[in-house]
Design a protein around this motif. Structure first.
Motif, PDB file in Angstrom:
ATOM      1  N   ARG A 163      -6.955   3.826  -5.866  1.00  0.00           N
ATOM      2  CA  ARG A 163      -6.868   4.495  -4.849  1.00  0.00           C
ATOM      3  C   ARG A 163      -5.256   4.206  -4.035  1.00  0.00           C
ATOM      4  N   ASP A 164      -4.698   5.290  -3.864  1.00  0.00           N
ATOM      5  CA  ASP A 164      -3.397   5.214  -3.456  1.00  0.00           C
ATOM      6  C   ASP A 164      -3.127   5.723  -2.157  1.00  0.00           C
ATOM      7  N   VAL A 165      -2.152   5.652  -1.428  1.00  0.00           N
ATOM      8  CA  VAL A 165      -2.006   6.160  -0.016  1.00  0.00           C
ATOM      9  C   VAL A 165      -0.698   6.874  -0.125  1.00  0.00           C
ATOM     10  N   PHE A 166      -0.837   8.088   0.423  1.00  0.00           N
ATOM     11  CA  PHE A 166       0.323   9.054   0.812  1.00  0.00           C
ATOM     12  C   PHE A 166       0.764   8.857   2.095  1.00  0.00           C
ATOM     13  N   LEU A 167       1.889   8.114   2.256  1.00  0.00           N
ATOM     14  CA  LEU A 167       2.562   8.133   3.605  1.00  0.00           C
ATOM     15  C   LEU A 167       2.713   9.510   4.475  1.00  0.00           C
ATOM     16  N   PRO A 168       2.669   9.412   5.946  1.00  0.00           N
ATOM     17  CA  PRO A 168       2.476  10.653   6.548  1.00  0.00           C
ATOM     18  C   PRO A 168       3.806  11.315   6.415  1.00  0.00           C
ATOM     19  N   VAL A 169       3.580  12.734   6.238  1.00  0.00           N
ATOM     20  CA  VAL A 169       4.803  13.482   6.050  1.00  0.00           C
ATOM     21  C   VAL A 169       5.542  13.849   7.413  1.00  0.00           C
ATOM     22  N   ALA A 170       4.789  13.853   8.476  1.00  0.00           N
ATOM     23  CA  ALA A 170       5.282  14.009  10.056  1.00  0.00           C
ATOM     24  C   ALA A 170       6.115  13.083  10.565  1.00  0.00           C
ATOM     25  N   ALA A 171       6.904  13.235  11.255  1.00  0.00           N
ATOM     26  CA  ALA A 171       7.873  12.095  11.822  1.00  0.00           C
ATOM     27  C   ALA A 171       7.016  11.110  12.471  1.00  0.00           C
ATOM     28  N   GLN A 172       7.673   9.831  12.220  1.00  0.00           N
ATOM     29  CA  GLN A 172       6.972   8.564  12.678  1.00  0.00           C
ATOM     30  C   GLN A 172       7.822   7.912  13.629  1.00  0.00           C
ATOM     31  N   PRO A 173       7.421   6.943  14.504  1.00  0.00           N
ATOM     32  CA  PRO A 173       8.488   6.334  15.545  1.00  0.00           C
ATOM     33  C   PRO A 173       9.715   5.817  14.782  1.00  0.00           C
ATOM     34  N   SER A 174       9.422   5.132  13.625  1.00  0.00           N
ATOM     35  CA  SER A 174      10.493   4.309  13.133  1.00  0.00           C
ATOM     36  C   SER A 174      10.151   4.317  11.651  1.00  0.00           C
ATOM     37  N   ILE A 175      11.386   3.728  10.930  1.00  0.00           N
ATOM     38  CA  ILE A 175      11.118   3.227   9.481  1.00  0.00           C
ATOM     39  C   ILE A 175      10.252   2.135   9.741  1.00  0.00           C
ATOM     40  N   ASP A 176      10.368   1.250  10.686  1.00  0.00           N
ATOM     41  CA  ASP A 176       9.377   0.075  10.540  1.00  0.00           C
ATOM     42  C   ASP A 176       7.990   0.510  10.840  1.00  0.00           C
ATOM     43  N   THR A 177       7.640   1.647  11.246  1.00  0.00           N
ATOM     44  CA  THR A 177       6.463   2.132  11.182  1.00  0.00           C
ATOM     45  C   THR A 177       5.806   2.572   9.624  1.00  0.00           C
ATOM     46  N   LEU A 178       6.877   3.118   8.929  1.00  0.00           N
ATOM     47  CA  LEU A 178       6.254   3.579   7.722  1.00  0.00           C
ATOM     48  C   LEU A 178       6.148   2.321   6.851  1.00  0.00           C
ATOM     49  N   VAL A 179       7.053   1.187   6.786  1.00  0.00           N
ATOM     50  CA  VAL A 179       7.120  -0.025   6.181  1.00  0.00           C
ATOM     51  C   VAL A 179       5.670  -0.631   6.660  1.00  0.00           C
ATOM     52  N   ASP A 180       5.276  -0.627   7.981  1.00  0.00           N
ATOM     53  CA  ASP A 180       4.059  -1.268   8.257  1.00  0.00           C
ATOM     54  C   ASP A 180       2.787  -0.571   7.584  1.00  0.00           C
ATOM     55  N   PHE A 181       2.933   0.874   7.578  1.00  0.00           N
ATOM     56  CA  PHE A 181       1.818   1.190   7.037  1.00  0.00           C
ATOM     57  C   PHE A 181       1.606   0.910   5.505  1.00  0.00           C
ATOM     58  N   ALA A 182       2.896   0.805   4.827  1.00  0.00           N
ATOM     59  CA  ALA A 182       2.858   0.459   3.408  1.00  0.00           C
ATOM     60  C   ALA A 182       2.472  -0.988   3.235  1.00  0.00           C
ATOM     61  N   ARG A 183       2.857  -1.874   3.976  1.00  0.00           N
ATOM     62  CA  ARG A 183       2.391  -3.439   4.040  1.00  0.00           C
ATOM     63  C   ARG A 183       0.862  -3.658   4.461  1.00  0.00           C
ATOM     64  N   GLU A 184       0.472  -2.782   5.328  1.00  0.00           N
ATOM     65  CA  GLU A 184      -0.984  -2.649   5.504  1.00  0.00           C
ATOM     66  C   GLU A 184      -1.900  -2.150   4.420  1.00  0.00           C
ATOM     67  N   ALA A 185      -1.264  -0.959   3.906  1.00  0.00           N
ATOM     68  CA  ALA A 185      -2.170  -0.513   2.497  1.00  0.00           C
ATOM     69  C   ALA A 185      -2.008  -1.347   1.352  1.00  0.00           C
ATOM     70  N   GLU A 186      -1.038  -2.173   1.361  1.00  0.00           N
ATOM     71  CA  GLU A 186      -0.932  -3.405   0.050  1.00  0.00           C
ATOM     72  C   GLU A 186      -1.993  -4.568   0.635  1.00  0.00           C
ATOM     73  N   GLY A 187      -2.212  -4.872   1.737  1.00  0.00           N
ATOM     74  CA  GLY A 187      -3.045  -5.973   2.264  1.00  0.00           C
ATOM     75  C   GLY A 187      -4.642  -5.448   1.958  1.00  0.00           C
ATOM     76  N   LEU A 188      -4.508  -3.989   1.914  1.00  0.00           N
ATOM     77  CA  LEU A 188      -6.029  -3.469   2.061  1.00  0.00           C
ATOM     78  C   LEU A 188      -6.421  -3.306   0.487  1.00  0.00           C
ATOM     79  N   GLY A 189      -5.597  -3.231  -0.541  1.00  0.00           N
ATOM     80  CA  GLY A 189      -5.894  -3.225  -1.651  1.00  0.00           C
ATOM     81  C   GLY A 189      -5.325  -1.976  -2.572  1.00  0.00           C
ATOM     82  N   TYR A 190      -4.682  -0.986  -1.628  1.00  0.00           N
ATOM     83  CA  TYR A 190      -4.186   0.263  -2.212  1.00  0.00           C
ATOM     84  C   TYR A 190      -3.047   0.058  -3.570  1.00  0.00           C
ATOM     85  N   GLU A 191      -3.256   0.803  -4.498  1.00  0.00           N
ATOM     86  CA  GLU A 191      -2.424   0.691  -5.554  1.00  0.00           C
ATOM     87  C   GLU A 191      -0.880   1.039  -5.367  1.00  0.00           C
ATOM     88  N   ARG A 192      -0.748   2.154  -4.881  1.00  0.00           N
ATOM     89  CA  ARG A 192       0.546   2.649  -4.600  1.00  0.00           C
ATOM     90  C   ARG A 192       0.834   3.457  -3.304  1.00  0.00           C
TER      91      ARG A 192
END
Length: 337
Positions: A8-37
């Motif tokens: 299971r991977d995660v495809f981060l949102p294509v739409a605008a997000q509040p900040s780079i930090d928001t996208l990093v937070d998504f990736a860190r959350e995905a990492e903690g949840l066990g997503y592969e990429r």
């Protein structure tokens, strides 16, 4: 193709997000949840390379990837340089996704003529591989001719895989013939099986083992307690892509038995009737292309996609209108067990 069940991977949102930090937070959350990429798209918002660099620096284990870097806005050699640098920054966690995108982005945003997409993709893959090898880049193609230089830093110890995106038979055949894998999107389960046959044919034409190719499916997902909100987001996402992003998405639906609906959605959107375009999307079409509903029903339906033979990774993707808390809720609902 890999043994065992798909990751299971995660495809981060294509739409605008509040900040780079928001996208990093998504990736860190995905990492903690066990997503592969974590795959990062690139359209006309934040660029994928800077975003992936920030993610690589602030995560430990999760893989990273471009999905999809288009082959017009950067030269093939620059894509190779960038891949080498991202592989270094991430300690070997990169996978490169390439594709031609479409005229809406390439011409409308980058101001570059959109032509020969298959040939350009094939030559780009060739040149990126040459750059990453560290050898002198000598290439005489129909589009690109390069000579005399080599990568000025050490090439990666572990070469990143290079995947090609595609929705049509010829583009998927190209992925099978020349790339290390294929990124699939806007496909029903039956449509996916048809394109997997194209991938195998491409591998055979290239005298390659189809089992060595990695297939990543980007699956639109939205899992919310408020079911109708999830369905509304999914409808808006589909209508936008079919109506506003050129002919490729419409043609993909037509090939899969939804010709009348595809034409109606595109026509209504072009005429400024967005509500009519949304109304043209049947529940059957919506459910054939992704999963949208409550967490329980989404988990059940996600398993149907994972069961398709030949798919190595199912990437949880999100409707373009989803809010950050809705993205997080979906990631949690569909996290690997």
């Amino acid at each position: 193709m890999t043994d065992g069940g798909p990751t299971r991977d995660v495809f981060l949102p294509v739409a605008a997000q509040p900040s780079i930090d928001t996208l990093v937070d998504f990736a860190r959350e995905a990492e903690g949840l066990g997503y592969e990429r974590a795959w990062v798209p690139e359209t006309w918002g934040r660029d994928a390379v800077t975003t992936l660099t920030a993610i690589a620096e602030r995560t430990e284990d999760i893989g990273i990837g471009t999905s999809i870097a288009n082959v017009y806005s950067r030269s093939p050699a620059l894509i190779g340089q960038t891949a080498a640098t991202l592989q270094e920054v991430s300690d070997g966690r990169l996978r490169v996704g390439l594709g031609p995108s479409g005229p809406a982005v390439v011409e409308g945003w980058h101001g570059v003529e959109y032509g020969n997409p298959l040939r350009r993709t094939r030559e780009t893959i060739d040149i990126v591989r040459l750059v990453l090898s560290g050898d002198p880049v000598e290439y005489d193609g129909d589009i690109f001719q390069l000579s005399g230089l080599r990568l000025r830093c050490d090439p990666p110890d572990t070469l990143p895989g290079i995947d090609a995106a595609g929705m049509g038979p010829k583009s998927v055949e190209l992925a099978g013939r020349f790339a290390d894998g294929w990124h699939a999107l806007m496909l029903t389960r039956e449509g996916l099986r048809d394109r997997l046959a194209d991938l195998r044919r491409g591998a055979e034409l290239g005298d390659r083992d189809p089992e060595s190719l990695r297939v990543t499916l980007s699956l639109p997902c939205i899992a919310l307690d408020e079911r109708e909100r999830a369905r509304e987001l999914a409808r808006n996402h589909l209508a936008f892509y079919v109506g506003a992003m050129g002919t490729f998405y419409r043609e993909a639906l037509e090939r899969q038995g939804y010709e009348d609906e595809a034409i109606e959605i595109a026509s209504e959107w072009a005429n400024g009737n967005q509500e009519a375009a949304l109304a043209a999307i049947s529940d059957e079409l919506l459910d054939d292309l992704g999963i949208a509903g409550t967490p329980d029903e989404c988990r059940e339906r996600y398993a149907d996609w994972e069961s398709i033979d030949g798919v190595d990774a199912v990437s949880v993707s999100f409707p373009r209108g989803a809010e950050p808390d809705e993205i997080s809720a979906t990631m949690r609902a569909l996290a690997p067990e």
